[in-house]
Each structure stands twice: as structure tokens, then as C-alpha cells.
Design an enzyme around this catalytic site. Structure first.
Site, PDB file in Angstrom:
ATOM      1  CG  HIS A 222      -0.114   0.205   2.522  1.00 49.05           C
ATOM      2  ND1 HIS A 222       0.515  -0.842   3.170  1.00 49.05           N
ATOM      3  CD2 HIS A 222       0.194   1.314   3.268  1.00 49.05           C
ATOM      4  CE1 HIS A 222       1.145  -0.412   4.231  1.00 49.05           C
ATOM      5  NE2 HIS A 222       0.981   0.902   4.326  1.00 49.05           N
ATOM      6  CG  ASP A 224       1.785   5.062   4.696  1.00 53.81           C
ATOM      7  OD1 ASP A 224       1.208   3.957   4.610  1.00 53.81           O
ATOM      8  OD2 ASP A 224       2.848   5.224   5.319  1.00 53.81           O
ATOM      9  CG  HIS A 280       5.123   1.097   2.704  1.00 48.93           C
ATOM     10  ND1 HIS A 280       4.605   2.243   2.109  1.00 48.93           N
ATOM     11  CD2 HIS A 280       4.532   1.017   3.924  1.00 48.93           C
ATOM     12  CE1 HIS A 280       3.756   2.821   2.935  1.00 48.93           C
ATOM     13  NE2 HIS A 280       3.678   2.098   4.045  1.00 48.93           N
ATOM     14  NE  ARG A 290       9.024  -5.162  11.558  1.00 43.58           N
ATOM     15  CZ  ARG A 290       8.222  -4.377  10.853  1.00 43.58           C
ATOM     16  NH1 ARG A 290       7.001  -4.789  10.539  1.00 43.58           N
ATOM     17  NH2 ARG A 290       8.623  -3.187  10.468  1.00 43.58           N
TER      18      ARG A 290
HETATM   19  C1  LIG Z   1      -4.870   8.323   9.051  1.00 42.37           C
HETATM   20  C2  LIG Z   1      -4.956   7.094   8.608  1.00 42.37           C
HETATM   21  C3  LIG Z   1      -3.950   6.472   7.707  1.00 42.37           C
HETATM   22  C4  LIG Z   1      -4.413   5.033   7.611  1.00 42.37           C
HETATM   23  C5  LIG Z   1      -5.894   5.167   7.699  1.00 42.37           C
HETATM   24  C6  LIG Z   1      -6.055   6.132   8.887  1.00 42.37           C
HETATM   25  C7  LIG Z   1      -5.781   5.375  10.172  1.00 42.37           C
HETATM   26  C8  LIG Z   1      -4.911   4.142   9.976  1.00 42.37           C
HETATM   27  C9  LIG Z   1      -3.890   4.241   8.836  1.00 42.37           C
HETATM   28  C10 LIG Z   1      -3.482   2.881   8.265  1.00 42.37           C
HETATM   29  C11 LIG Z   1      -2.407   2.140   9.071  1.00 42.37           C
HETATM   30  C12 LIG Z   1      -2.043   0.812   8.372  1.00 42.37           C
HETATM   31  C13 LIG Z   1      -1.818   0.998   6.863  1.00 42.37           C
HETATM   32  C14 LIG Z   1      -2.955   1.842   6.265  1.00 42.37           C
HETATM   33  C15 LIG Z   1      -2.838   1.870   4.742  1.00 42.37           C
HETATM   34  C16 LIG Z   1      -4.259   1.315   6.802  1.00 42.37           C
HETATM   35  O1  LIG Z   1      -4.911   0.409   6.353  1.00 42.37           O
HETATM   36  O2  LIG Z   1      -4.560   1.996   7.973  1.00 42.37           O
HETATM   37  C17 LIG Z   1      -2.949   3.222   6.887  1.00 42.37           C
HETATM   38  C18 LIG Z   1      -3.958   4.261   6.369  1.00 42.37           C
HETATM   39  C19 LIG Z   1      -3.496   5.129   5.219  1.00 42.37           C
HETATM   40  O3  LIG Z   1      -2.385   5.673   5.203  1.00 42.37           O
HETATM   41  O4  LIG Z   1      -4.276   5.246   4.292  1.00 42.37           O
HETATM   42  O1  LIG Z   2       5.053  -2.369  10.049  1.00 43.50           O
HETATM   43  C1  LIG Z   2       5.612  -1.715   9.189  1.00 43.50           C
HETATM   44  O2  LIG Z   2       6.835  -1.693   9.072  1.00 43.50           O
HETATM   45  C2  LIG Z   2       4.813  -0.915   8.185  1.00 43.50           C
HETATM   46  C3  LIG Z   2       3.586  -0.258   8.777  1.00 43.50           C
HETATM   47  C4  LIG Z   2       2.869   0.564   7.770  1.00 43.50           C
HETATM   48  O3  LIG Z   2       3.177   0.557   6.595  1.00 43.50           O
HETATM   49  C5  LIG Z   2       1.746   1.425   8.191  1.00 43.50           C
HETATM   50  O4  LIG Z   2       1.349   1.386   9.365  1.00 43.50           O
HETATM   51  O5  LIG Z   2       1.241   2.161   7.319  1.00 43.50           O
HETATM   52 FE   LIG Z   3       2.195   2.216   5.516  1.00 43.72          FE
END
Ligand SMILES: C=C1C[C@]23C[C@H]1CC[C@H]2[C@@]12CCC[C@@](C)(C(=O)O1)[C@H]2[C@@H]3C(=O)O
Ligand SMILES: O=C(O)CCC(=O)C(=O)O
Ligand SMILES: [Fe+2]
Length: 345
Positions: A222, A224, A280, A290
Site C-alpha cells: 500500500h 500511505d 511498501h 514484530r
Molecule cells: C490516518 C490514517 C492512515 C491510515 C488510515 C487512517 C488510520 C490508519 C492508517 C493505516 C495504518 C495501516 C496501513 C494503512 C494503509 C491502513 O490500512 O490503515 C494506513 C492508512 C493510510 O495511510 O491510508
Molecule cells: O510495520 C511496518 O513496518 C509498516 C507499517 C505501515 O506501513 C503502516 O502502518 O502504514
Molecule cells: Fe504504511
């Protein structure tokens, strides 16, 4: 201007999979079919010696080094950041304590159907046919509401550490963004282009050890969504990989005390695609649990994101439609990795 909070912006897009709860990883002896991922064709091993740049925030050349790292990699290790090691350790200890609670206890803080915060599967889960070897805990602002459910009489330390961590991360994110702006030749007085309050979130990620690590996925590939992510990864095991064009998946080895900073979709847009929003994922280990802690920073949800004039080409062409942060979150929630291409002109 009406002011939407980030958690409201996410609440408007409830997960269709909210009823899916993470496995009780501690009691499961083999990987169930629901969590078995087919091998993917980009999984060829890449050059092991290749690694992302390391930038020292105190380096007199930090502006240029950060600008170059954002342009060529979209991600870098940050040292000299001033966050006390003890705070990084505390946030990890609190995170481990949370995830080591019995499964039924963690479910008391389960993210609610319309909610953005709490315990649960990764928000991107609905886009993938298999489940991830992962459990997450999302915080936006104070974690008090969920922490009370988890530890009715003993939640203060957890809350204090998470509050302190978010405060320090916010200052660091703003510092890094101001250096990035300077690398784009944006003058000091023009740097603060959005008002408070910033849209921020903290995500604790847990990747339990797995009997068959090569056939599962920790966190699926994905990008961010917001401007910038600052990641603390536990030094005990590797897991984070970034995708580099023409190279493949590159492992990001933890450097003790360093933080990993990566460009998100909104910074890709602001920079008119000069900085890549880096793809990533996380893989898991057979023997080690982890933990990672990701801090996401962006402008307030009602802010209009549009490429910076300094980043326009000589023909003054902008590469993206202008969208508010909230609109982008909505496009991403429906289209995931296609979101950026949908607003490209
Ligand atoms: C502010 C954010 C950013 C979110 C959504 C929301 C809360 C949690 C974040 C994450 C965290 C894990 C990867 C991700 C891809 C996910 O699934 O939840 C992130 C997402 C994003 O960067 O889009
Ligand atoms: O666990 C990791 O190293 C990546 C976490 C991540 O990509 C995220 O929280 O958006
Ligand atoms: Fe991420």
C-alpha cells in the site's frame, strides 16, 4: 470554514469488513486457508546490499539530503531527530503490553462499525482476498476511550505515553515538512500553508510470529494516504519492505534509534509527482513478534490539496485535480491504489 476532524472523515467510510476480527494468533497452530496468500510474481529476491538513504537531521546539508531522498526513494532513515530513545522504548513496551492481552480482552476495544479508532484488522483489508497476519490499534487524539475498556483501573501510563509520543511526532513531522518545503525553494514565510489542527493518526501494528511466514502477508502492499509517515520499527526483527522500480522489494533494516520517514499520497500531489508515494508492505517472522508504530501527518480534512506553484513544470501544468483531504480519503477508501490515478489530469 467548517472543521471536520480526521476521525470524522474516516467515520464517513466505514469498513465493509468491520465484523472481521483478527485471529487469536497465540492459540493457532497452523495457518488457516483464510490467511494463506498465493505466491506473487514480484517476489524475486532483490539486491541485499541496496538500502534506503540515511539522513541526519542535524546535518548542515539536511535540506538537500532530505529533498534528494524524497525524490529518489520517497523514504529514508532519519537520525539526529531528537526524540528520546526512552520514549521510543516506552511506546514499544506499551504496544507489546496491549497486543499481549488475551484476545477477548482486546475485543473490548474493537473498532466499531462506523469508527476509525481502536483494535482491529488493517483498514485496507477489504481490498484483499486474504487476511493479513496482523492486528492493529488506531489512535486519533486521545486513546482514553479504548484504554479504559482494556485496563479499567490502569490505563494512565498507556495514555500518557501515547499522548507524549503524538506531541513529539507532530513537532518532528512539522520540522521535516519545513525542510522538505525548503528543498522545494519555498520561503520560510510561505511554509505554513495549512491551518491547525493538523490531521494526524497513530497506528500500532502487531505482527505475531507465524509457523509459515513465507505464505502469509503481514501488511499488504500500500501507499500511505496523508503527507508524511514517521515509523518506529522494533529493532528485534526486520519486516518492512519498500518497492523500488526496476529493483523489486527492498528490505528496510532497522537502525537502532533511527526513524523511517516516508512520503504519502498527499505529498506526492503537493509536489506535483516529484516525490513518489512509496509502495511498501510488511512481512512476518517465524520466531519473533514484530511491532511497529506509525505516525501519520496531514493537513486538516477541509484543506484543499493542489500541487505547489513551485512544483509546476515550465508550462505551468498541474498534474492533479484539486481535492480536499476529506475528499481524497473518500476516493482512497473506495479505490485504494487507483485513487491517485483517478485525480491525475
Ligand atoms: C490516518 C490514517 C492512515 C491510515 C488510515 C487512517 C488510520 C490508519 C492508517 C493505516 C495504518 C495501516 C496501513 C494503512 C494503509 C491502513 O490500512 O490503515 C494506513 C492508512 C493510510 O495511510 O491510508
Ligand atoms: O510495520 C511496518 O513496518 C509498516 C507499517 C505501515 O506501513 C503502516 O502502518 O502504514
Ligand atoms: Fe504504511
Amino acid at each position: 470554514m467548517s472543521s471536520t476532524t480526521l476521525s470524522e472523515a474516516y467515520r464517513d467510510h466505514p469498513l465493509s469488513l468491520h465484523h472481521v476480527i483478527p485471529l487469536d494468533f497465540n492459540t493457532i497452530p497452523t495457518v488457516p486457508d483464510s490467511h494463506l496468500w498465493p505466491p506473487s510474481d514480484d517476489d524475486f529476491p532483490s539486491d541485499d546490499r541496496l538500502s534506503i538513504p540515511v539522513v541526519d537531521l542535524m546535518d548542515p546539508d539536511a535540506v538537500k539530503l532530505i529533498g534528494d531522498a524524497c525524490e529518489t526513494w520517497g523514504v529514508f532513515h532519519l537520525t539526529g531527530h531528537g526524540i528520546p530513545l526512552s520514549l521510543l522504548e516506552h511506546v514499544e513496551v506499551e504496544g507489546r503490553q496491549l497486543f499481549s492481552l488475551p484476545a477477548e480482552q482486546k475485543l473490548k476495544a474493537l473498532r466499531s462499525p462506523g469508527g476509525a479508532t481502536g483494535y482491529g484488522v488493517a483498514q485496507i483489508s477489504p481490498f484483499f482476498p486474504k487476511y493479513m497476519w496482523h492486528e492493529g490499534f488506531t489512535i486519533m487524539g486521545s486513546p482514553l476511550e479504548q484504554a479504559i475498556q482494556l485496563w479499567p483501573d490502569d490505563h494512565k501510563r498507556f495514555c500518557d505515553v501515547m499522548d507524549d509520543y503524538q506531541k513529539q511526532m507532530k513537532m518532528l513531522a512539522e520540522k521535516v515538512i519545513s525542510l522538505i518545503m525548503r528543498s522545494l525553494e519555498i520561503h520560510e514565510e510561505m511554509i505554513r500553508i495549512w491551518p491547525e489542527p493538523a490531521g494526524t493518526a497513530l497506528q500500532l501494528n502487531s505482527y505475531p510470529s507465524c509457523p509459515d511466514p513465507n505464505r502469509v502477508m503481514g501488511l499488504a502492499p500500500h501507499t500511505d494516504s496523508l503527507l508524511l509517515t514517521i515509523l518506529h520499527q522494533s529493532a528485534t526483527t526486520t519486516g518492512l519492505q519498500i518497492f523500488k522500480e526496476e529493483v523489486g522489494w527492498v528490505l528496510v533494516y532497522p537502525i537502532h534509534g533511527a526513524l523511517v520517514v516516508n512520503v504519502g499520497d498527499l505529498l506526492h500531489i503537493l509536489s506535483n509527482a516529484r516525490f513518489p508515494s512509496v509502495l511498501h508492505r510488511a512481512i512476518v517472522s517465524q520466531s519473533k513478534h514484530r511491532l511497529s508504530v506509525a505516525y501519520f501527518y496531514g493537513p486538516p480534512p477541509d484543506f484543499n490539496v493542489t500541487p505547489l506553484v513551485k512544483c509546476l513544470n515550465s508550462d505551468q501544468m498541474t498534474g492533479f485535480l484539486s481535492v480536499t483531504v476529506k475528499e481524497y480519503i473518500s476516493i482512497k477508501a473506495k479505490n485504494l491504489e487507483k485513487a491517485l490515478s483517478l485525480i491525475r489530469i
